[in-house]
Enzyme design. Structure first.
Site, PDB file in Angstrom:
ATOM      1  N   THR A 135       0.801  -1.226   0.000  1.00  0.00           N
ATOM      2  CA  THR A 135       0.000   0.000   0.000  1.00  0.00           C
ATOM      3  C   THR A 135       0.835   1.279   0.000  1.00  0.00           C
ATOM      4  O   THR A 135       0.292   2.363  -0.202  1.00  0.00           O
ATOM      5  CB  THR A 135      -0.871   0.055   1.266  1.00  0.00           C
ATOM      6  OG1 THR A 135       0.009  -0.016   2.402  1.00  0.00           O
ATOM      7  CG2 THR A 135      -1.859  -1.102   1.310  1.00  0.00           C
ATOM      8  N   HIS A 155       5.309  27.206   4.499  1.00  0.00           N
ATOM      9  CA  HIS A 155       5.550  25.767   4.635  1.00  0.00           C
ATOM     10  C   HIS A 155       6.856  25.484   5.389  1.00  0.00           C
ATOM     11  O   HIS A 155       6.993  24.461   6.036  1.00  0.00           O
ATOM     12  CB  HIS A 155       5.588  25.097   3.263  1.00  0.00           C
ATOM     13  CG  HIS A 155       4.323  25.339   2.491  1.00  0.00           C
ATOM     14  ND1 HIS A 155       3.101  24.876   2.905  1.00  0.00           N
ATOM     15  CD2 HIS A 155       4.096  26.030   1.347  1.00  0.00           C
ATOM     16  CE1 HIS A 155       2.170  25.248   2.048  1.00  0.00           C
ATOM     17  NE2 HIS A 155       2.742  25.958   1.096  1.00  0.00           N
TER      18      HIS A 155
END
Ligand code: RB5
Length: 147
Positions: free
Chosen positions: A65, A131
Site C-alpha cells: 500500500t 511551509h
C-alpha cells in the site's frame, strides 16, 4: 536516489528503477530483490537511512500500500516520507511537505500512475514560505524524539 521495497512492492520498485534509469537518474537499489516474503520496516529503514545520512538525496519506497514502508522510513530522523496516489498528491508532497521520500503501493496503483506521480514529485520544488515554518516544526519533533 535510493529505492527500496518489500516483496509486495518489488515488481513496481523494479519498474520505477527502470523508469528512473531511462531518464538518466543515478539510482541505488536497496532491495528486496526477490519475491520471498520480507518485512517492510527493514527496507523503509534502509531507504530512510540512506536519505538521512546523505548517501541519497531522495528515496522511493514501495510496499503493498505504501503505508507500512512509509511509517518505517518516517522513524528515521530527518526523513519526511509521503504516501502518494496520484500526480497531485505527489506534487504537493514536494511543494508543501518537502518530502524527501516518496512512497507508493503496488496493490493500490498502476505502474503508469506510479511513474507519473514519481515524475511529478521530481519535477516539483519546495515552495518554502509558510511551509518552512511547518517543516521546522517537524524537525523539532525529530529533535524531541532523539533527545
Ligand atoms: C505485505 O503483505 C503488506 O502488508 C505490506 O506490503 C504493506 O502493504 C504494508 O503496509
Amino acid at each position: 536516489m535510493a529505492l527500496g521495497s518489500d516483496h509486495a512492492g518489488r515488481a513496481l520498485k523494479d519498474f520505477l528503477l527502470g523508469h528512473l534509469g531511462a531518464q538518466g537518474h543515478n539510482c541505488v537499489d536497496l532491495g528486496t530483490y526477490t519475491d520471498e516474503s520480507v518485512d517492510y520496516p527493514d527496507f523503509g529503514a534502509l531507504v530512510g537511512n540512506a536519505v538521512a545520512n546523505g548517501t541519497a538525496e531522495l528515496g522511493v519506497c514501495v510496499c503493498g500500500t505504501g503505508i507500512g514502508i512509509s511509517i518505517a522510513a518516517n522513524k528515521v530522523s530527518g526523513v519526511r516520507a509521503a504516501v502518494v496516489h496520484d500526480v497531485t498528491s505527489a506534487r504537493l508532497a514536494r511543494q508543501h511537505n518537502n518530502a524527501n521520500v516518496v512512497c507508493v503501493g503496488q496493490r493500490v496503483t498502476t505502474q503508469e500512475v506510479a511513474s507519473q506521480a514519481l515524475d511529478a514529485f521530481l519535477e516539483a520544488t519546495f515552495e518554502g514560505g509558510r511551509h518552512q515554518r511547518r517543516i521546522d516544526k517537524l524537525s523539532d519533533l525529530d529533535k524531541l524524539r532523539d533527545s
